[in-house]
Design an enzyme around this catalytic site. Structure first.
Site, PDB file in Angstrom:
ATOM      1  N   LEU A 145     -15.819 -35.571 -10.284  1.00 35.57           N
ATOM      2  CA  LEU A 145     -16.666 -34.580  -9.637  1.00 35.57           C
ATOM      3  C   LEU A 145     -17.761 -34.206 -10.621  1.00 35.57           C
ATOM      4  CD1 LEU A 145     -13.979 -32.138  -8.120  1.00 35.57           C
ATOM      5  CD2 LEU A 145     -15.236 -33.930  -6.898  1.00 35.57           C
ATOM      6  N   ASP A 146     -18.945 -33.871 -10.112  1.00 38.68           N
ATOM      7  CA  ASP A 146     -19.981 -33.345 -10.989  1.00 38.68           C
ATOM      8  C   ASP A 146     -19.440 -32.147 -11.752  1.00 38.68           C
ATOM      9  OD1 ASP A 146     -21.781 -35.156  -9.964  1.00 38.68           O
ATOM     10  OD2 ASP A 146     -22.754 -33.727  -8.619  1.00 38.68           O
ATOM     11  N   MET A 147     -19.998 -31.902 -12.932  1.00 40.21           N
ATOM     12  CA  MET A 147     -19.547 -30.775 -13.740  1.00 40.21           C
ATOM     13  C   MET A 147     -19.592 -29.464 -12.950  1.00 40.21           C
ATOM     14  SD  MET A 147     -20.930 -29.473 -17.467  1.00 40.21           S
ATOM     15  CE  MET A 147     -22.521 -28.888 -16.865  1.00 40.21           C
TER      16      MET A 147
END
Length: 333
Positions: A145-147
């Site tokens: 997942l994106d940060m």
């Protein structure tokens, strides 16, 4: 969700030619790059360091002409990150799989400019046995997942489950549902956004709808609308980098708070004391996979506080938000 996270440019990249038709990806890698042997190719593939058309393949994948291959390989051996005390919630765990509720702002694994204080560091402190699963620098990790995207992320505890999960992601057999708070009133109650996604030539760290890119499909369904925003359920049939964010920007409804992909500060007009979200309002709500023994596992994670506050400030009713407040799992034989 599919892969949606930021990562540096690939160290090796190529487009499969007509002559490559039918070749196994691991064999192709060993035959095209002097610094990659067949065994190194398999290791890189299993660690998630190889993408074909934006998604992790199986070592046995056979290439088609035009396939885009990206490889991330360092010159030095991968180093296992140090265990660290990192706060995150475990939604589900068994002998082979962990489901984490990743908080926003927490990177999944170390990368350029982020040597530690990641989810992987925290996982190694709680589950030291995963150190040998998959790649050393990303132990147990099978997707990302994106940060600044919150929600459910699966981690493998055994090689058997790692291989099973990687295979399911490659076969698009994983069912993922995201929640997105977007700007404006989306007119249609449901629909499909189908537009290819590729890297921007002017900024390789960002993606865009690009007709020379790879096919990408995002399904959406309205949960509720307000005067200034819409709450959507998203189903990602494909898993291109930043796919949901790029597709929503492309239809004129960028994710609230997503300044990288067209999001404006829509909360300023509400007169709220704290009007500026510091991340995109995108949440990996539910995920469904099969364990290697055939049991289906479904996990879900309730909306984090910042998402709920932003939605409420934009007029989403508390009753609507309460539908997505619970965290839990279900296992079916």
């Amino acid at each position: 969700m599919g892969s949606t996270g930021d990562r540096p440019d690939a160290t090796h990249a190529a487009i499969a030619s007509d002559a490559d038709l039918g070749r196994r990806i691991d064999e192709w890698m060993a035959g095209n790059f002097d610094d990659i042997s067949r065994s190194v190719a398999v290791r890189l593939i299993k660690s998630g360091s190889v993408h074909v058309n934006g998604e992790p393949p199986k070592p046995s994948l056979r290439l088609a002409a035009g396939d885009e291959i990206q490889i991330w390989k360092t010159d030095k051996p991968d180093e296992t990150p140090a265990p660290q005390d990192i706060q995150f919630e475990i939604v589900y765990e068994d002998f082979g799989i962990i489901a984490v509720n990743k908080p926003p702002g927490l990177p999944v694994h170390p990368g350029a400019g982020r040597p530690d204080r990641t989810l992987v560091n925290g996982l190694l402190a709680r589950y030291p046995e995963i150190a040998s699963i998959g790649g050393a620098s990303r132990p147990g990790i099978v997707h990302r997942l994106d940060m600044d995207t919150s929600g459910i992320l699966l981690v493998a505890r055994t090689e058997r489950e790692h291989a099973s999960l990687v295979s399911q992601f490659a076969d698009r057999a994983v069912v993922k549902t995201y929640l997105a708070l977007v700007e404006g009133r989306v007119i249609h109650d449901s629909g499909v956004i189908e537009a290819p996604v590729g890297r921007k030539s002017s900024d390789r760290r960002r993606m865009e709808v690009n007709w020379s890119g790879k096919n990408a499909v995002t399904k959406f369904e309205i949960v509720t609308r307000t005067c200034t925003a819409s709450l959507l359920k998203l189903g990602l049939t494909t898993g291109r980098t930043h796919q949901a964010r790029v597709h929503l920007e492309a239809i004129g409804h960028p994710v609230v708070g997503d300044t990288g992909y067209g999001g404006r500060n829509v909360l300023e007009s509400t007169g709220c004391v704290d009007p500026r979200p510091d991340r995109q309002m995108l949440h990996a709500w539910r995920i469904s996979v099969r364990r290697s023994d055939g049991c289906r596992i479904e996990c879900w994670a309730g909306l984090p506080g910042d998402f709920q506050r932003a939605a409420a400030q934009l007029g989403v009713d508390d009753a609507e938000l309460s539908t997505f407040s619970g965290t839990g799992y279900n296992v079916e034989a």
